[in-house]
Design a protein around this motif. Structure first.
Motif, PDB file in Angstrom:
ATOM      1  N   VAL A  33      81.428  -7.056  12.741  1.00 38.59           N
ATOM      2  CA  VAL A  33      83.319  -7.408  12.738  1.00 38.59           C
ATOM      3  C   VAL A  33      83.748  -6.913  13.294  1.00 38.59           C
ATOM      4  CG1 VAL A  33      85.106  -6.692  11.390  1.00 38.59           C
ATOM      5  CG2 VAL A  33      82.609  -6.704  10.403  1.00 38.59           C
ATOM      6  N   ASP A  34      84.802  -7.794  14.472  1.00 39.61           N
ATOM      7  CA  ASP A  34      84.722  -7.211  15.203  1.00 39.61           C
ATOM      8  C   ASP A  34      86.966  -6.421  15.315  1.00 39.61           C
ATOM      9  OD1 ASP A  34      86.601  -7.146  17.801  1.00 39.61           O
ATOM     10  OD2 ASP A  34      87.334  -9.157  18.264  1.00 39.61           O
ATOM     11  N   ILE A  35      87.040  -5.286  15.443  1.00 43.47           N
ATOM     12  CA  ILE A  35      88.303  -5.069  15.212  1.00 43.47           C
ATOM     13  C   ILE A  35      88.693  -4.629  15.773  1.00 43.47           C
ATOM     14  CG2 ILE A  35      89.874  -2.938  14.192  1.00 43.47           C
ATOM     15  CD1 ILE A  35      86.771  -2.986  12.186  1.00 43.47           C
ATOM     16  N   PRO A  95      88.641  -1.524  21.329  1.00 51.21           N
ATOM     17  CA  PRO A  95      88.367  -2.389  20.260  1.00 51.21           C
ATOM     18  C   PRO A  95      86.766  -1.348  19.001  1.00 51.21           C
ATOM     19  CG  PRO A  95      86.972  -3.426  22.094  1.00 51.21           C
ATOM     20  CD  PRO A  95      88.214  -2.103  22.221  1.00 51.21           C
ATOM     21  N   THR A  96      87.004  -2.134  17.521  1.00 54.46           N
ATOM     22  CA  THR A  96      86.046  -1.515  17.320  1.00 54.46           C
ATOM     23  C   THR A  96      85.045  -2.458  17.002  1.00 54.46           C
ATOM     24  OG1 THR A  96      87.004   0.824  16.267  1.00 54.46           O
ATOM     25  CG2 THR A  96      85.890  -0.036  15.196  1.00 54.46           C
ATOM     26  N   GLY A 119      84.605   0.657  21.328  1.00 59.83           N
ATOM     27  CA  GLY A 119      84.860   0.535  22.140  1.00 59.83           C
ATOM     28  C   GLY A 119      84.079  -0.827  22.461  1.00 59.83           C
ATOM     29  N   LEU A 120      84.044  -1.533  23.677  1.00 55.08           N
ATOM     30  CA  LEU A 120      82.694  -2.244  23.640  1.00 55.08           C
ATOM     31  C   LEU A 120      81.451  -1.972  24.357  1.00 55.08           C
ATOM     32  CD1 LEU A 120      82.260  -6.061  24.509  1.00 55.08           C
ATOM     33  CD2 LEU A 120      83.192  -5.538  27.075  1.00 55.08           C
ATOM     34  N   ALA A 154      87.425   3.573   9.329  1.00 55.18           N
ATOM     35  CA  ALA A 154      86.970   3.726  10.204  1.00 55.18           C
ATOM     36  C   ALA A 154      86.969   3.547  11.895  1.00 55.18           C
ATOM     37  CB  ALA A 154      85.427   3.461  10.025  1.00 55.18           C
ATOM     38  N   VAL A 155      88.575   3.095  11.901  1.00 53.38           N
ATOM     39  CA  VAL A 155      89.039   3.183  13.040  1.00 53.38           C
ATOM     40  C   VAL A 155      89.537   3.973  13.737  1.00 53.38           C
ATOM     41  CG1 VAL A 155      90.311   1.891  14.744  1.00 53.38           C
ATOM     42  CG2 VAL A 155      88.895   0.767  12.181  1.00 53.38           C
TER      43      VAL A 155
END
Length: 241
Positions: A158-160, A210-211, A226-227, A205-206
């Motif tokens: 998952v990319d948030i 990015p998370t 972060g990436l 959770a964010v």
């Protein structure tokens, strides 16, 4: 030059350096980059909190902290906005990270504002922490639907993030590489703030964009703020399974 005169010059230079150092230190002491709970608590202490969204008007129109006003250093009528603020009271600023908000915070202090607070993690931390926010559209993905995707797939990445987040854009080519290598063995889910803020809020959770979250059989294998080296971390995690 005599030893006496040399010593006097040295002392004068030291005094000048110390003067500017103390001045800069005093100014920086008035900028507090706060984590979510402290930022929110201080806002609640104010009868009429002065909250500034330092993002673009386009971003602000999509979502923002309730009660905030929108301007930054690039705003055409910047002076008009600052004139409407009370310099003797705290100002609370946020953006996506702390770049635009940090720049604005420094400028406000230069112009006589006594206390400025910048939100660590910006809008991601605020919505990700479940705080109240404005959103002008319908969410495209519910938490129930999100959970079903996790349950129905063995491995889910998952990319948030946000389409306006510079660091988030760097994730996309990495995701393409992972997709090319693992194909259907890894389900990739991309969640943007501009379309699904409520899922971000519900996950709790964010803290930053990015998370990245990797699930294996419904269990979180890792969560990255972060990436970082995403490809390497995915490879290592899947090699262990």
């Amino acid at each position: 030059m005599s030893q006496f005169n040399l010593k006097r010059v040295t002392n004068n230079v030291t005094a000048i350096v110390l003067f500017f150092a103390l001045g800069a230190s005093a100014q920086n002491q008035n900028i507090f980059t706060l984590q979510l709970d402290s930022f929110s608590a201080k806002i609640k202490e104010q009868t009429k909190p002065q909250i500034i969204d330092a993002r673009s008007p386009e971003e602000f129109a999509i979502d923002h902290i309730n009660g905030s006003v929108n301007f930054n250093l690039e705003t055409e009528n910047y002076a008009k906005h600052t004139a409407q603020l009370d310099k003797t009271k705290p100002v609370f600023i946020y953006s996506i990270g702390t770049f635009r908000s940090g720049q604005l915070a420094k400028e406000l202090l230069k112009n006589g504002f006594s206390e400025v607070h910048d939100l660590e993690g910006g809008i991601a931390a605020w919505i990700g922490g479940g705080k109240p926010y404005y959103f002008n559209s319908k969410n495209k993905l519910s938490l129930v639907e999100y959970q079903k995707v996790i349950a129905d797939n063995k491995t889910v990445l998952v990319d948030i993030g946000s389409r306006y987040c510079g660091a988030c854009k760097k994730v996309k080519p990495v995701l393409e590489t992972i997709k090319a290598q693992y194909g259907e063995n890894v389900k990739i889910v991309e969640i943007d703030l501009e379309e699904n803020p409520q899922v971000i809020a519900d996950l709790k959770a964010v803290k930053v964009f990015p998370t990245l979250i990797l699930y294996q059989k419904g269990t979180i294998v890792f969560k990255k703020d972060g990436l970082g080296d995403l490809k390497k971390d995915v490879d290592l995690a899947l090699a262990e399974k």
